[in-house]
Design a protein around this motif. Structure first.
Motif: not given
Length: 304
Positions: A178, A47, A260, A159
């Motif tokens: 998320v 990410q 994300t 996430n």
């Protein structure tokens, strides 16, 4: 201390050992693989790379071991200019993910936490201030996630993958949460205290998550795109479906992380959530056309 950072990721960093095969093995079955690759991964590091490649000034805070895998784990982050000053180098092994990918681009993943297990509350607290939009996942201890929430200065993108137990007061502070469709159902069960896993359609699950106190939720649906649910000014839940760009997928590893990270980058640039999610979906679509996680992330945004 971080300066001039738009997105901070606190999370995991792994080395991915990826085996490519015609089909995934069943329980107790051995399948011959065609080849394997040794590449950087970990949800947090993935990410962070995605956020940086999507245009955000990014910092990654995590931990690696004292083995030869540490350099592999951080190599592409360094090349992309991700700030790594507060990555801890610990005794022991760097985290490893063992990934199997079949000819239909489906995968199965087993993760050995290694140094990531040291990212608990004391380690996160020792890192100090967390600037910019904060991004968290489920591959570090829950105490580290809670400490990062407490140190956040701006909104937190959570996430929660894998889905681990996390206090309600922290879950509902995610903005957005998320999750893919399966994770969203697991998180809803956790929030509602239910014994059963909901089989409701994804828009209903998204609405039920908002009813539990979340102000915004993004449910990713793989090749079907994503759903964005958020509270409007009257407290009602708006749900927007964003279709996916149609591409030929060869490997979906790391696509959710690409989504994300890109989402956080666009939020940091001031995009509304729906626009940020649309960008993130297009960014992620570019990644599934190539093998690997970080290696598949686009180094140019020209084709978005």
């Amino acid at each position: 201390m971080a300066t001039n950072v738009q997105v901070t990721i606190v999370g995991s960093s792994n080395v991915d050992i990826t085996a490519l095969m015609d089909r995934l093995p069943g329980p107790g079955e051995t399948v011959l693989a065609d080849s394997y690759r040794l590449t950087p991964g970990g949800k947090g590091a993935n990410q962070a790379l995605a956020a940086a490649l999507a245009g955000a000034r990014t910092e990654f805070i995590g931990a690696v071991g004292n083995d030869s895998h540490a350099e592999i784990a951080l190599g592409q982050l360094a090349e992309a200019g991700v700030k790594l000053d507060r990555v801890a180098h610990t005794d022991g092994a760097t985290g490893v993910a063992i990934i199997s990918v079949d000819a239909q681009a489906e995968n199965s993943i087993a993760v050995i936490s290694g140094a990531n297990a040291t990212m608990d509350a004391p380690a996160v607290n020792a890192a100090g201030e967390l600037s910019g939009i904060l991004v968290l996942q489920g591959e570090i201890p829950a105490s580290g996630i809670r400490a990062a929430f407490d140190a956040a200065r701006e909104q937190v993108v959570l996430n929660l993958a894998p889905v681990i137990e996390l206090d309600r007061e922290y879950l509902v502070r995610a903005n957005p949460l998320v999750a893919n469709e399966h994770e969203a159902a697991l998180i809803l069960r956790q929030l509602e205290g239910s014994a059963e896993l909901s089989t409701d359609p994804e828009p209903v699950i998204a609405r039920r998550l908002c009813a539990q106190g979340l102000s915004s939720v993004v449910v990713t649906l793989g090749g079907e795109g994503c759903l964005v649910a958020s509270l409007d000014g009257d407290g009602k839940v708006d749900v927007t479906r964003i279709p996916a760009r149609k591409v030929e997928a060869v490997d979906t590893t790391g696509a959710g992380d690409a989504f994300t990270g890109a989402l956080a980058a666009r939020l940091a640039h001031g995009d509304p959530l729906v626009e940020a999610a649309d960008f993130a979906g297009r960014f992620a679509a570019l990644t599934v056309q190539h093998h690997g996680a970080q290696a598949s992330y686009p180094r140019s945004l020209e084709n978005l």
